[in-house]
Write a protein that holds these residues in place. Structure first.
Motif, PDB file in Angstrom:
ATOM      1  N   UNK A   1       0.811  -1.211   0.000  1.00 10.44           N
ATOM      2  CA  UNK A   1       0.000   0.000   0.000  1.00 10.44           C
ATOM      3  C   UNK A   1       0.852   1.272   0.000  1.00 10.44           C
ATOM      4  N   UNK A   2       1.833   1.392   0.907  1.00 12.49           N
ATOM      5  CA  UNK A   2       2.662   2.619   0.838  1.00 12.49           C
ATOM      6  C   UNK A   2       3.533   2.693  -0.411  1.00 12.49           C
ATOM      7  N   UNK A   3       3.959   1.552  -0.929  1.00 13.64           N
ATOM      8  CA  UNK A   3       4.854   1.573  -2.092  1.00 13.64           C
ATOM      9  C   UNK A   3       4.134   1.838  -3.398  1.00 13.64           C
ATOM     10  N   UNK A   4       2.921   1.341  -3.520  1.00 10.55           N
ATOM     11  CA  UNK A   4       2.306   1.249  -4.852  1.00 10.55           C
ATOM     12  C   UNK A   4       1.003   2.015  -5.020  1.00 10.55           C
ATOM     13  N   UNK A   5       0.452   2.561  -3.944  1.00 11.24           N
ATOM     14  CA  UNK A   5      -0.861   3.197  -4.016  1.00 11.24           C
ATOM     15  C   UNK A   5      -0.763   4.685  -3.697  1.00 11.24           C
ATOM     16  N   UNK A   6      -1.660   5.453  -4.325  1.00  9.46           N
ATOM     17  CA  UNK A   6      -1.796   6.866  -3.965  1.00  9.46           C
ATOM     18  C   UNK A   6      -2.126   6.963  -2.482  1.00  9.46           C
ATOM     19  N   UNK A   7      -1.414   7.828  -1.798  1.00  6.43           N
ATOM     20  CA  UNK A   7      -1.662   8.109  -0.382  1.00  6.43           C
ATOM     21  C   UNK A   7      -1.721   6.835   0.458  1.00  6.43           C
ATOM     22  N   UNK A   8      -0.833   5.905   0.141  1.00  7.32           N
ATOM     23  CA  UNK A   8      -0.723   4.653   0.901  1.00  7.32           C
ATOM     24  C   UNK A   8      -2.068   3.920   1.004  1.00  7.32           C
ATOM     25  N   UNK A   9      -2.875   4.040  -0.055  1.00  6.47           N
ATOM     26  CA  UNK A   9      -4.195   3.398  -0.139  1.00  6.47           C
ATOM     27  C   UNK A   9      -5.191   4.000   0.843  1.00  6.47           C
ATOM     28  N   UNK A  10      -4.851   5.166   1.411  1.00  3.50           N
ATOM     29  CA  UNK A  10      -5.768   5.813   2.363  1.00  3.50           C
ATOM     30  C   UNK A  10      -6.420   7.052   1.752  1.00  3.50           C
TER      31      UNK A  10
END
Lengths: 168, 531
Positions: B78-87
């Motif tokens: 999530x932190x590596x690959x998603x906008x805003x750590x998936x949040x």
């Protein structure tokens, strides 16, 4: 700092309406930006309530799980974008501040001195509040705690979940 | 048997990659074409333009991560690959948004579902949004080209139990269902697509078009965020970018990019945001408006047998029974799918805490989750959201309208009926205040009365679309039907931001096919047919 002040005003204003508090030139003395803070004490109080039934029964295992979750919470906060961090720090600061507590919970009693039942009541009040900022506070804390607890592979045994072993 | 990481291999062979987090000094880059973003649009455009003999630079705000980094843990992905750590959330925090932020964009972390643009969407765009030349027949060759390129085929294996329940429910109820086409080659059927494919089976941009472009000499700049389009007299003359550190926070290093032509493929939200911040001409104030999600509601079904919804191809069946039932601009339709159920995802997208939440999590492997993706942008009371600039970023206001809530209520009922029909012992609509329901009869009555509201009802979306619509009428669109800006001669947009409505279908193949068409036309224009 502008945004921080603005948001604080938003939280405080809404909470004041919600709780019927007459704000009279309040002086908030908030700690500095919080880079060095990890709010372990605060979350240490909330975790047993929010993770009741999920934490292990054996005391030493329970303590270890809480410590891992506290580390994971710090990591979760660290990877949030600045704006989300600022919002969260603002809420956490208020929960560590007597006037902030009064605004958010209608009591100045530090969270550390509240019983699990009282903490549950606080969360339930926020959860079912008509004010979106209090609902948001509940949801923000809830999501942070749940995501951080279940981020740890050590906490997956009750789920019977494990990632597959690949040839890597 | 070690898994070979094609990115590591390629970099060792001399691919031109600059990790901007490592730069100490300002730098300038030049190419025929500069592409902002490396997702479904940027990746396809990069391959087509390099094949035409043009020099290409791809700029990506996220990091370059590859299979060696994909350890199948949400806390890393999530932190590596998603906008805003998936949040990432809408302004009122009522909708959680999952969008990729890494080389490959959302294709690196999507669940591989590949669906051609629904004919109803294309017809609506032609009739109401002035989009020209894009009916199903005209697009068919482009979809075929991309389906071949990305090995998109029906998943002809037994669906996992999560998808199997969706299929069984549809069979029992006589509802339409479709076997999903997936962009995979040699899939290990593990179920971790959302954390980056650990075995490079998913034919994302990361392992297909981007390596192909790099092989032909294209250049990739990662961890660089384009912050301004410099333009004058109808021409773009440079892009300014900020280098980001390993935590994706700006450093003091600035980058300047010059090209003959510029393509924005930063995705819905970020493409319009960049254009708004750069004050590109927008006489009809369209930018950032009509930004669409597929606002999605969830229903949990508890089964007696093991579902293991985390394991196996995450999506292999969908049902379009309710998507277009009331006509395109009638009551909002919804598509039924299932998500992979992993610990953080389900723990955070459910309700409550303490004992009740722990009990739900204890049923993790018996939990079948069905989702309903609501189709926005067609009904008059479904106009999507609006992106606003903030001093340091953006917010997305996305009001959930009465029309949405009516659809959500119908969707909860459909999902409960389906889950009971497939054998669920009990069903939990994921909205605060709802109890476990023990029969379809009880569910029908309870759902008819349930309170639905922002923040109370869990709503999420993985598909972000719109905000920079295409079409021929300048009152309705920012770019023409080929993605060419109406106002800046050497600027094109090739990503999901050009869709004038949501799709009612997972968007990746729509972006691949339409970009293939539009990038091919652009390549011909830029090479004057000599490519």
């Amino acid at each position: 700092m502008n945004r921080r002040t603005f948001l604080l005003g938003a939280f405080a204003g809404t909470a004041a309406i919600a709780l019927g508090v007459n704000l009279y030139s309040p002086e908030f003395s908030l700690p500095d930006e919080g880079e060095d803070k990890d709010y372990r004490l605060l979350f240490g109080v909330l975790l047993p309530v929010m993770l009741d039934g999920a934490l292990p029964d054996v005391a030493s295992h329970k303590q270890a799980a809480q410590n891992r979750t506290l580390d994971a919470i710090k990591h979760s906060i660290d990877v949030l974008p600045d704006e989300q961090q600022a919002e969260l720090f603002e809420l956490l600061d208020m929960l560590e501040n007597r006037l902030g507590l009064l605004l958010l919970t209608s009591s100045m009693t530090p969270l550390l001195m509240r019983s699990p039942g009282e903490l549950t009541q606080m969360l339930e009040t926020w959860r079912h509040s008509y004010f979106s900022l209090l609902q948001t506070a509940y949801l923000g804390l809830r999501e942070l705690v749940m995501a951080s607890y279940y981020a740890c592979p050590e906490h997956w045994s009750r789920l019977h979940y494990a990632k597959p072993e690949l040839f890597k | 048997m070690a898994i070979i990481d094609p990115i590591v291999t390629g970099l060792n062979s001399g691919w031109l990659h600059t990790d901007a987090s490592q730069l100490q000094e300002n730098q300038q880059f030049e190419a025929d074409v500069v592409i902002v973003g490396t997702g479904a649009g940027g990746g396809v455009a990069a391959e087509i333009l390099t094949q035409a003999g043009l020099s290409v630079i791809m700029i990506e705000a996220g990091p370059l991560k590859s299979s060696s980094d994909f350890n199948m843990e949400e806390r890393v992905a999530y932190p590596n690959l998603y906008q805003q750590a998936a949040a990432m959330k809408t302004a009122d925090k009522a909708i959680g948004i999952f969008q990729g932020r890494a080389v490959g964009g959302s294709t690196t972390i999507n669940w591989t579902t590949s669906i051609r643009t629904p004919k109803e969407a294309l017809a609506f765009w032609a009739q109401h949004k002035s989009v020209a030349g894009l009916d199903s027949e005209a697009l068919a060759p482009w979809f075929e080209q991309m389906e071949q390129r990305l090995n998109i085929h029906e998943w002809n294996y037994e669906p996992n139990r999560n998808n199997g329940a969706l299929k069984q429910g549809c069979i029992n109820l006589g509802w339409e269902y479709t076997v999903i086409k997936r962009n995979v080659a040699g899939c290990w059927n593990t179920g971790y697509c959302g954390m980056g494919c650990p075995v490079n089976a998913k034919q994302s941009m990361l392992v297909t078009t981007i390596p192909s472009a790099l092989e032909k000499g294209a250049q990739l700049i990662s961890r660089a965020k384009v912050v301004k389009i410099e333009h004058h007299n109808g021409q773009v003359f440079a892009l300014k970018a900020q280098a980001l550190d390993v935590n994706l926070r700006p450093t003091s290093v600035e980058l300047l990019f010059k090209a003959k032509h510029y393509i924005l493929s930063a995705g819905a939200i970020h493409t319009p945001t960049l254009m708004m911040r750069s004050e590109v001409p927008d006489p009809y104030q369209l930018l950032g408006k009509r930004t669409f999600l597929h606002p999605t509601v969830l229903s949990g079904g508890v089964f007696a047998d093991t579902i293991n919804a985390h394991s196996g191809a995450p999506q292999s069946i969908y049902s379009d029974e309710f998507v277009w039932k009331n006509g395109a601009d009638g009551e909002l339709g919804y598509k039924l799918e299932v998500p992979p159920v992993h610990p953080i995802l389900i723990a955070s997208k459910t309700i409550g805490y303490g004992i009740s939440h722990a009990e739900l999590m204890a049923q993790f492997n018996q939990l079948q989750v069905t989702i309903a993706l609501v189709r926005d942008g067609y009904h008059p009371d479904s106009q999507g959201g609006q992106v606003h600039l903030t001093p340091t970023g953006f917010t997305l206001d996305y009001p959930l309208t009465e029309a949405f809530w009516r659809s959500a209520r119908r969707a909860y009922a459909s999902m409960a009926e389906l889950q009971f029909s497939a054998g669920a012992l009990k069903v939990l609509p994921i909205s605060d205040g709802m109890p476990y329901l023990s029969s379809w009869k009880e569910a029908k009555e309870s759902i008819a009365q349930m309170d639905l509201a922002p923040l109370k009802t869990v709503v999420a979306s993985a598909h972000v679309m719109g905000g920079c619509p295409f079409g021929e009428d300048e009152k309705l669109s920012m770019v023409n039907s080929y993605g060419q800006s109406h106002y800046l001669d050497n600027l094109s947009v090739m990503d999901g931001s050009i869709f004038p409505t949501s799709l009612g279908a997972n968007p990746q193949l729509s972006i691949y096919g339409i970009t293939a068409r539009n990038a091919t036309a652009l390549a011909q224009k830029l090479t004057d047919g000599k490519g």
